[in-house]
Design an enzyme around this catalytic site. Structure first.
Site: not given
Length: 306
Positions: A58, A61-62, A175, A211
């Site tokens: 992580l 962003g996460h 995404d 990642s």
């Protein structure tokens, strides 16, 4: 299961609009049964549940997704699972970075209540025959070069929805095709969950957090900035009134090709909902790219609404 003691600002009471501090024992669980037991108890107590599906390792962003989920739900589950069914035979499944202790620290600080960290054998039977597929939305962009990818994504996300039964689930705009596909899957299959899209989080120099950025060497890291530079160029052209999507894409490709380490997989303009190619910047248009920097495939995008 593993437990961590954290304090979380978790619920606004409607009567006083005050925030109560509650102590939560953050748990890391490995089995579907444990997750179901815990989340069922939460729902029985009248709590709302948020889900942040991740493949681990992580980053900020996460964390932005978890922060949003914590602010909108009483309890938050983070799934930490490198999903094998979305990797092709020549892709980086074995090399994909993993660090559950590091992930747990980030989740703890962000206020998640539960991490679901299953083994592949927990999520998939050896003789599994049932998968969730989606048709035309997966034909463009990443689906062209990764033909099994979204079948794996839809399958694992469906499984997580069935296991956790969240009120809301949080996905990043980086995404963008995945987000559009998940929204359509939820609509078409009548999942009782609200899908929340969250903005791209970038490094100080503009690189979209990922990642896979850990794969980049120092020179590749510098070269990778060509993606965000191309995004800015395209955005600026659209905002200044350029309506020709093909011209915007062409200029972005020209810029990316000035970087010797960059190899374009695709740069395309599509309708942000149907993921069908467009020629004009009318309605909501997603301009997305996938670019190899050395052996590392990176993605970035922007959405322009007119």
């Amino acid at each position: 299961s593993l437990r961590m003691n954290i304090h979380l600002k978790y619920r606004k009471t409607s009567s006083t609009n005050c925030i109560d501090l509650k102590e939560i024992n953050m748990k890391i669980v490995k089995t579907i049964e444990e997750v179901r037991n815990i989340t069922s108890q939460w729902r029985a107590e009248g709590m709302s549940v948020g889900l942040v599906p991740t493949m681990g390792f992580l980053h900020e962003g996460h964390k932005s997704l978890i922060d949003r989920a914590v602010s909108e739900n009483d309890r938050v589950v983070v799934s930490d699972f490198v999903n094998p069914t979305q990797f092709g035979p020549s892709e980086d499944l074995e090399a994909y970075p993993r660090d559950i202790n590091r992930d747990a620290e980030l989740c703890e600080k962000a206020g998640a209540a539960l991490i679901f960290d299953p083994e592949p054998s927990e999520m998939y039977y050896d003789d599994c025959e049932a998968y969730v597929n989606i048709n035309s939305l997966s034909d463009e962009l990443c689906g062209k070069s990764r033909p099994i990818h979204f079948k794996g994504v839809c399958t694992v996300v469906s499984k997580l929805f069935n296991i956790v039964k969240p009120d809301r689930a949080y996905f990043g705009q980086k995404d963008a095709q995945q987000l559009a596909i998940i929204k359509r899957m939820v609509r078409d299959l009548n999942f009782d969950v609200q899908i929340v899209g969250c903005p791209i989080i970038r490094e100080a120099d503009g690189l979209a957090k990922s990642s896979r950025n850990t794969y980049l060497g120092s020179e590749e890291r510098k070269a990778a900035l060509i993606l965000s530079k191309a995004v800015k160029l395209g955005e600026d052209m659209a905002k200044s009134g350029e309506n020709d999507a093909e011209k915007i894409v062409s200029k972005m490709k020209e810029l990316i090709n000035t970087e010797p380490m960059a190899r374009i997989d695709y740069v395309e303009a599509v309708d942000a909902i149907s993921i069908k190619p467009v020629k004009k910047m009318d309605g909501a248009v997603l301009v997305a790219m996938a670019v190899y920097i050395g052996k590392t495939r990176l993605i970035d995008n922007f959405i322009f609404e007119k």
